[in-house]
Design a protein around this motif. Structure first.
Motif, PDB file in Angstrom:
ATOM      1  N   GLN A  14       0.249   7.366  -2.456  1.00 30.68           N
ATOM      2  CA  GLN A  14      -0.802   6.617  -3.140  1.00 30.68           C
ATOM      3  C   GLN A  14      -2.144   7.332  -3.024  1.00 30.68           C
ATOM      4  O   GLN A  14      -2.896   7.428  -4.002  1.00 30.68           O
ATOM      5  CB  GLN A  14      -0.914   5.208  -2.576  1.00 30.68           C
ATOM      6  CG  GLN A  14       0.246   4.301  -2.922  1.00 30.68           C
ATOM      7  CD  GLN A  14       0.165   2.973  -2.192  1.00 30.68           C
ATOM      8  OE1 GLN A  14      -0.650   2.772  -1.297  1.00 30.68           O
ATOM      9  NE2 GLN A  14       1.035   2.038  -2.583  1.00 30.68           N
ATOM     10  N   ALA A  15      -2.453   7.851  -1.839  1.00 26.14           N
ATOM     11  CA  ALA A  15      -3.718   8.548  -1.632  1.00 26.14           C
ATOM     12  C   ALA A  15      -3.774   9.816  -2.468  1.00 26.14           C
ATOM     13  O   ALA A  15      -4.805  10.116  -3.090  1.00 26.14           O
ATOM     14  CB  ALA A  15      -3.902   8.879  -0.149  1.00 26.14           C
ATOM     15  N   SER A  16      -2.687  10.580  -2.508  1.00 27.44           N
ATOM     16  CA  SER A  16      -2.680  11.820  -3.299  1.00 27.44           C
ATOM     17  C   SER A  16      -2.788  11.508  -4.792  1.00 27.44           C
ATOM     18  O   SER A  16      -3.440  12.245  -5.538  1.00 27.44           O
ATOM     19  CB  SER A  16      -1.448  12.651  -2.990  1.00 27.44           C
ATOM     20  OG  SER A  16      -0.289  11.984  -3.392  1.00 27.44           O
ATOM     21  N   GLY A  23     -10.356  12.597  -8.349  1.00 30.16           N
ATOM     22  CA  GLY A  23     -11.009  13.686  -7.617  1.00 30.16           C
ATOM     23  C   GLY A  23     -11.908  14.535  -8.491  1.00 30.16           C
ATOM     24  O   GLY A  23     -13.015  14.894  -8.105  1.00 30.16           O
ATOM     25  N   THR A  24     -11.466  14.864  -9.682  1.00 32.76           N
ATOM     26  CA  THR A  24     -12.249  15.712 -10.571  1.00 32.76           C
ATOM     27  C   THR A  24     -13.544  15.035 -10.986  1.00 32.76           C
ATOM     28  O   THR A  24     -14.608  15.659 -10.976  1.00 32.76           O
ATOM     29  CB  THR A  24     -11.423  16.079 -11.815  1.00 32.76           C
ATOM     30  OG1 THR A  24     -10.177  16.629 -11.392  1.00 32.76           O
ATOM     31  CG2 THR A  24     -12.143  17.068 -12.683  1.00 32.76           C
ATOM     32  N   SER A  25     -13.466  13.765 -11.339  1.00 34.86           N
ATOM     33  CA  SER A  25     -14.683  13.061 -11.753  1.00 34.86           C
ATOM     34  C   SER A  25     -15.649  12.913 -10.579  1.00 34.86           C
ATOM     35  O   SER A  25     -16.867  13.046 -10.748  1.00 34.86           O
ATOM     36  CB  SER A  25     -14.343  11.694 -12.341  1.00 34.86           C
ATOM     37  OG  SER A  25     -13.716  10.876 -11.367  1.00 34.86           O
ATOM     38  N   TYR A  27     -15.909  15.017  -8.064  1.00 36.75           N
ATOM     39  CA  TYR A  27     -16.442  16.360  -7.859  1.00 36.75           C
ATOM     40  C   TYR A  27     -17.575  16.651  -8.844  1.00 36.75           C
ATOM     41  O   TYR A  27     -18.648  17.119  -8.466  1.00 36.75           O
ATOM     42  CB  TYR A  27     -15.308  17.375  -8.011  1.00 36.75           C
ATOM     43  CG  TYR A  27     -15.734  18.811  -7.971  1.00 36.75           C
ATOM     44  CD1 TYR A  27     -16.084  19.419  -6.775  1.00 36.75           C
ATOM     45  CD2 TYR A  27     -15.781  19.563  -9.130  1.00 36.75           C
ATOM     46  CE1 TYR A  27     -16.475  20.751  -6.738  1.00 36.75           C
ATOM     47  CE2 TYR A  27     -16.161  20.894  -9.105  1.00 36.75           C
ATOM     48  CZ  TYR A  27     -16.508  21.476  -7.906  1.00 36.75           C
ATOM     49  OH  TYR A  27     -16.898  22.780  -7.869  1.00 36.75           O
ATOM     50  N   LYS A  28     -17.353  16.353 -10.115  1.00 33.49           N
ATOM     51  CA  LYS A  28     -18.369  16.593 -11.136  1.00 33.49           C
ATOM     52  C   LYS A  28     -19.606  15.734 -10.893  1.00 33.49           C
ATOM     53  O   LYS A  28     -20.738  16.194 -11.053  1.00 33.49           O
ATOM     54  CB  LYS A  28     -17.788  16.328 -12.516  1.00 33.49           C
ATOM     55  CG  LYS A  28     -16.803  17.385 -12.956  1.00 33.49           C
ATOM     56  CD  LYS A  28     -16.215  17.063 -14.315  1.00 33.49           C
ATOM     57  CE  LYS A  28     -15.187  18.120 -14.709  1.00 33.49           C
ATOM     58  NZ  LYS A  28     -14.552  17.804 -15.994  1.00 33.49           N
ATOM     59  N   GLN A  29     -19.395  14.480 -10.522  1.00 32.60           N
ATOM     60  CA  GLN A  29     -20.513  13.578 -10.249  1.00 32.60           C
ATOM     61  C   GLN A  29     -21.319  14.080  -9.052  1.00 32.60           C
ATOM     62  O   GLN A  29     -22.552  14.073  -9.079  1.00 32.60           O
ATOM     63  CB  GLN A  29     -19.999  12.167  -9.983  1.00 32.60           C
ATOM     64  CG  GLN A  29     -21.075  11.174  -9.632  1.00 32.60           C
ATOM     65  CD  GLN A  29     -20.489   9.837  -9.191  1.00 32.60           C
ATOM     66  OE1 GLN A  29     -19.286   9.688  -9.064  1.00 32.60           O
ATOM     67  NE2 GLN A  29     -21.363   8.876  -8.949  1.00 32.60           N
ATOM     68  N   LEU A  30     -20.641  14.537  -8.028  1.00 34.28           N
ATOM     69  CA  LEU A  30     -21.309  15.044  -6.836  1.00 34.28           C
ATOM     70  C   LEU A  30     -22.153  16.275  -7.165  1.00 34.28           C
ATOM     71  O   LEU A  30     -23.302  16.394  -6.722  1.00 34.28           O
ATOM     72  CB  LEU A  30     -20.271  15.384  -5.763  1.00 34.28           C
ATOM     73  CG  LEU A  30     -20.792  15.823  -4.409  1.00 34.28           C
ATOM     74  CD1 LEU A  30     -21.502  14.668  -3.720  1.00 34.28           C
ATOM     75  CD2 LEU A  30     -19.643  16.319  -3.544  1.00 34.28           C
ATOM     76  N   LEU A  31     -21.601  17.182  -7.945  1.00 32.50           N
ATOM     77  CA  LEU A  31     -22.359  18.370  -8.345  1.00 32.50           C
ATOM     78  C   LEU A  31     -23.555  18.008  -9.218  1.00 32.50           C
ATOM     79  O   LEU A  31     -24.632  18.590  -9.085  1.00 32.50           O
ATOM     80  CB  LEU A  31     -21.452  19.355  -9.074  1.00 32.50           C
ATOM     81  CG  LEU A  31     -20.458  20.119  -8.206  1.00 32.50           C
ATOM     82  CD1 LEU A  31     -19.641  21.069  -9.060  1.00 32.50           C
ATOM     83  CD2 LEU A  31     -21.152  20.866  -7.099  1.00 32.50           C
ATOM     84  N   GLU A  32     -23.384  17.051 -10.105  1.00 34.51           N
ATOM     85  CA  GLU A  32     -24.477  16.636 -10.983  1.00 34.51           C
ATOM     86  C   GLU A  32     -25.623  16.005 -10.184  1.00 34.51           C
ATOM     87  O   GLU A  32     -26.797  16.272 -10.443  1.00 34.51           O
ATOM     88  CB  GLU A  32     -23.950  15.665 -12.042  1.00 34.51           C
ATOM     89  CG  GLU A  32     -24.980  15.236 -13.056  1.00 34.51           C
ATOM     90  CD  GLU A  32     -25.531  16.389 -13.889  1.00 34.51           C
ATOM     91  OE1 GLU A  32     -26.713  16.318 -14.265  1.00 34.51           O
ATOM     92  OE2 GLU A  32     -24.793  17.346 -14.150  1.00 34.51           O
ATOM     93  N   GLN A  33     -25.277  15.188  -9.212  1.00 42.55           N
ATOM     94  CA  GLN A  33     -26.306  14.533  -8.401  1.00 42.55           C
ATOM     95  C   GLN A  33     -27.063  15.519  -7.518  1.00 42.55           C
ATOM     96  O   GLN A  33     -28.215  15.275  -7.173  1.00 42.55           O
ATOM     97  CB  GLN A  33     -25.680  13.453  -7.516  1.00 42.55           C
ATOM     98  CG  GLN A  33     -25.209  12.238  -8.259  1.00 42.55           C
ATOM     99  CD  GLN A  33     -24.467  11.258  -7.355  1.00 42.55           C
ATOM    100  OE1 GLN A  33     -24.087  11.590  -6.238  1.00 42.55           O
ATOM    101  NE2 GLN A  33     -24.263  10.052  -7.848  1.00 42.55           N
ATOM    102  N   ASN A  34     -26.428  16.614  -7.150  1.00 44.25           N
ATOM    103  CA  ASN A  34     -27.036  17.564  -6.225  1.00 44.25           C
ATOM    104  C   ASN A  34     -27.309  18.920  -6.864  1.00 44.25           C
ATOM    105  O   ASN A  34     -27.348  19.938  -6.183  1.00 44.25           O
ATOM    106  CB  ASN A  34     -26.126  17.725  -5.000  1.00 44.25           C
ATOM    107  CG  ASN A  34     -26.016  16.440  -4.237  1.00 44.25           C
ATOM    108  OD1 ASN A  34     -26.990  15.958  -3.695  1.00 44.25           O
ATOM    109  ND2 ASN A  34     -24.826  15.868  -4.209  1.00 44.25           N
ATOM    110  N   LYS A  35     -27.516  18.936  -8.166  1.00 45.53           N
ATOM    111  CA  LYS A  35     -27.693  20.211  -8.856  1.00 45.53           C
ATOM    112  C   LYS A  35     -28.986  20.922  -8.446  1.00 45.53           C
ATOM    113  O   LYS A  35     -29.080  22.137  -8.584  1.00 45.53           O
ATOM    114  CB  LYS A  35     -27.633  20.018 -10.356  1.00 45.53           C
ATOM    115  CG  LYS A  35     -28.749  19.196 -10.950  1.00 45.53           C
ATOM    116  CD  LYS A  35     -28.540  19.022 -12.442  1.00 45.53           C
ATOM    117  CE  LYS A  35     -29.564  18.037 -13.004  1.00 45.53           C
ATOM    118  NZ  LYS A  35     -29.303  17.765 -14.397  1.00 45.53           N
TER     119      LYS A  35
END
Length: 122
Positions: A14-16, A23-25, A27-35
């Motif tokens: 379930q976790a995987s 995970g991809t979304s 990751y993208k959100q994290l990069l956008e917030q910390n660009k």
């Protein structure tokens, strides 16, 4: 025991699946917030340069930290010389701080042993 292993496997699946789906979304959100912290171009060479800058910047901060340490130590010495003027509240805070340090030491020891309790039982 087999049922617990099956439950653990189910939870892992379930976790995987959750990570694969979201995970991809994330990751993208994290990069956008910390660009603002991302150096362009993000290359290996730039990472190595930043690593060296961090190392030598921290190395350059040692003298300031050294001075701060001795100022703090002088403050503690001053408090110790005037310990008869301490209030009960100050002593209570110091005692709680000492107790917290001791507790963290004990927790660290237990965590270092893999969360096992060992010792002799009398």
């Amino acid at each position: 025991m087999a049922s617990k292993l099956h439950q653990l496997q189910t939870k892992a699946v379930q976790a995987s699946q959750f990570v694969a789906k979201h995970g991809t979304s994330y990751y993208k959100q994290l990069l956008e917030q910390n660009k603002q912290y991302i150096v362009q171009p993000p290359t290996v060479e730039k990472c190595q340069e930043l690593s060296k800058q961090l190392f030598y910047t921290r190395l350059a901060s040692i003298p300031g930290r050294y001075e701060s340490f001795w100022k703090e130590l002088e403050g503690v010495k001053h408090i110790w010389r005037n310990r008869q003027d301490l209030k009960v509240e100050d002593l209570g805070i110091a005692a709680l701080f000492g107790l917290e340090l001791y507790a963290w030491f004990c927790v660290g020891e237990i965590a270092g042993r893999g969360f096992t309790f060992t010792g002799y039982y009398v």
